[in-house]
Design a protein around this motif. Structure first.
Motif, PDB file in Angstrom:
ATOM      1  N   VAL A 139       0.837  -1.214   0.000  1.00 13.22           N
ATOM      2  CA  VAL A 139       0.000   0.000   0.000  1.00 13.22           C
ATOM      3  C   VAL A 139       0.865   1.254   0.000  1.00 13.22           C
ATOM      4  N   HIS A 140       0.587   2.167  -0.898  1.00 12.73           N
ATOM      5  CA  HIS A 140       1.308   3.445  -0.944  1.00 12.73           C
ATOM      6  C   HIS A 140       0.482   4.436  -1.743  1.00 12.73           C
ATOM      7  N   ALA A 141       0.883   5.672  -1.704  1.00 11.57           N
ATOM      8  CA  ALA A 141       0.394   6.674  -2.646  1.00 11.57           C
ATOM      9  C   ALA A 141       1.662   7.278  -3.241  1.00 11.57           C
ATOM     10  N   ASP A 142       1.703   7.435  -4.551  1.00  9.88           N
ATOM     11  CA  ASP A 142       2.930   7.947  -5.170  1.00  9.88           C
ATOM     12  C   ASP A 142       3.289   9.321  -4.605  1.00  9.88           C
ATOM     13  N   VAL A 143       2.252  10.110  -4.275  1.00 12.34           N
ATOM     14  CA  VAL A 143       2.474  11.470  -3.787  1.00 12.34           C
ATOM     15  C   VAL A 143       3.217  11.474  -2.442  1.00 12.34           C
ATOM     16  N   MET A 219      -4.414   5.743  -1.881  1.00 10.45           N
ATOM     17  CA  MET A 219      -3.643   4.541  -1.556  1.00 10.45           C
ATOM     18  C   MET A 219      -3.962   3.446  -2.567  1.00 10.45           C
ATOM     19  N   HIS A 220      -2.899   2.760  -2.993  1.00  2.87           N
ATOM     20  CA  HIS A 220      -3.066   1.685  -3.971  1.00  2.87           C
ATOM     21  C   HIS A 220      -1.890   0.734  -3.866  1.00  2.87           C
ATOM     22  N   GLY A 221      -1.979  -0.370  -4.569  1.00  2.00           N
ATOM     23  CA  GLY A 221      -0.902  -1.350  -4.543  1.00  2.00           C
ATOM     24  C   GLY A 221      -1.411  -2.669  -5.077  1.00  2.00           C
ATOM     25  N   CYS A 236       2.368   4.591 -16.496  1.00  2.00           N
ATOM     26  CA  CYS A 236       3.104   5.784 -16.930  1.00  2.00           C
ATOM     27  C   CYS A 236       2.380   7.013 -16.393  1.00  2.00           C
ATOM     28  N   ARG A 237       3.159   7.968 -15.885  1.00  2.00           N
ATOM     29  CA  ARG A 237       2.561   9.171 -15.297  1.00  2.00           C
ATOM     30  C   ARG A 237       2.421  10.310 -16.302  1.00  2.00           C
ATOM     31  N   PHE A 238       1.354  11.055 -16.127  1.00  2.00           N
ATOM     32  CA  PHE A 238       1.082  12.238 -16.949  1.00  2.00           C
ATOM     33  C   PHE A 238       0.663  13.373 -16.026  1.00  2.00           C
TER      34      PHE A 238
HETATM   35 FE   LIG Z   1       1.929   3.713  -7.208  1.00  2.00          FE
END
Ligand SMILES: [Fe+2]
Ligand SMILES: O=C(O)CCC(=O)C(=O)O
Length: 277
Positions: A139-143, A219-221, A236-238
């Motif tokens: 579990v994480h959030a990229d931010v 939160m995702h994973g 991929c991030r945008f």
């Molecule tokens: Fe992520």
């Protein structure tokens, strides 16, 4: 209070379909839609399967879809990362791969983010063999880790992704409740965090032929893939080109892809000096 939901939303400027997608994104934290060009998705998948077969010393597969789904019959977990690296390096070397990736998600991106965009320079690949715990993302959030809150993730499956063969996401309303008591988890592991959110998670069902765009502030994973086939997905991030950047900088991590002429003019403009009215 979800601040994003309280910002003014003047009516009648966005098209009704954009409004509907936007509501969905704000309320659920993600949107899923068929890719804009199914033939281009097949070309990307087939190129990926060819690179994978070459790395494994195999003939190109007659049925790339089945080959990817069944890759666990060809590769052990210990050799998985080498395969993943060979495939993603090979894909990133294709001069058309990022353009196709963008085009597949372009309608979603334009509705949710805008039409003047920066894109991550490199596509990422995730491969999850059934039962393998060696390449999981807790579990994480990229931010939380250096991404700007203005970034979105375009997540593209090359096989059908469902149940534990997909990723999970905590929807915004549930996320706010947990974030409000985040200090309770200080010093605890991500397992405790996962246990606290488990019942509220959405396991996104994204069949081959569709693309997911999600809010990486949530939160995702993923967990061990308990289905009988292998997961293959790219991400991929945008972000909107002129929205704030965080650790992942423009020019290093992000590249401008759809700069509009008025912005080019604005960025190169210098006020003429010396003339006083
Ligand atoms: Fe992520
Ligand atoms: O693919 C997954 O399971 C997670 C992906 C992820 O964390 C991301 O793209 O930010």
């Amino acid at each position: 209070m979800n601040y994003a939901l309280t910002l003014p939303r003047p009516e009648g400027f966005l098209h009704p379909d954009e409004v509907a997608l936007g509501e969905q994104y704000l309320e659920q934290g993600h949107v899923i839609a068929p890719v804009a060009d199914p033939g281009a998705l097949d070309r990307l998948r087939d190129a990926m399967a060819v690179i994978a077969a070459r790395h494994l010393g195999l003939e190109p597969a007659k049925d790339p879809s089945a080959f990817l789904d069944d890759i666990h019959s060809q590769v052990e977990a210990v050799a998985l990362n080498a395969l993943r690296m060979a495939v993603i390096n090979g894909v990133n070397d294709l001069p058309w791969a990022r353009k196709v990736y963008f085009e597949l998600a372009r309608p979603l991106l334009e509705a949710i983010v805008g039409n003047e965009l920066a894109m991550q320079r490199r596509l990422n690949l995730s491969i999850q063999l059934p039962g393998d715990d060696s390449s999981l993302l807790a579990v994480h959030a990229d931010v939380w880790d250096g991404d700007s809150p203005f970034e979105v993730v375009v997540w593209l499956p090359f096989v059908d992704c469902y149940d534990t063969k997909t990723m999970f996401l905590l929807p915004p309303d549930k996320g706010q409740l947990v974030e409000a008591r985040m200090a309770d988890f200080d010093g605890a592991g991500t397992d405790d965090l996962f246990a606290a959110i488990e019942d509220d998670l959405i396991w996104v069902d994204v069949p081959y032929g569709s693309v997911l765009l999600f809010n990486q502030n949530l939160m995702h994973g993923n967990r061990i893939n308990r289905e009988g086939s292998t997961r293959w997905t790219m991400n991929c991030r945008f972000k909107a080109l002129f929205s704030p950047y965080a650790g992942k900088r423009l020019g290093e991590f992000f590249e401008p892809i759809t700069v509009r002429p008025a912005s080019r003019v604005g960025m190169s403009h210098e006020l003429p000096g010396g003339f006083v009215e």
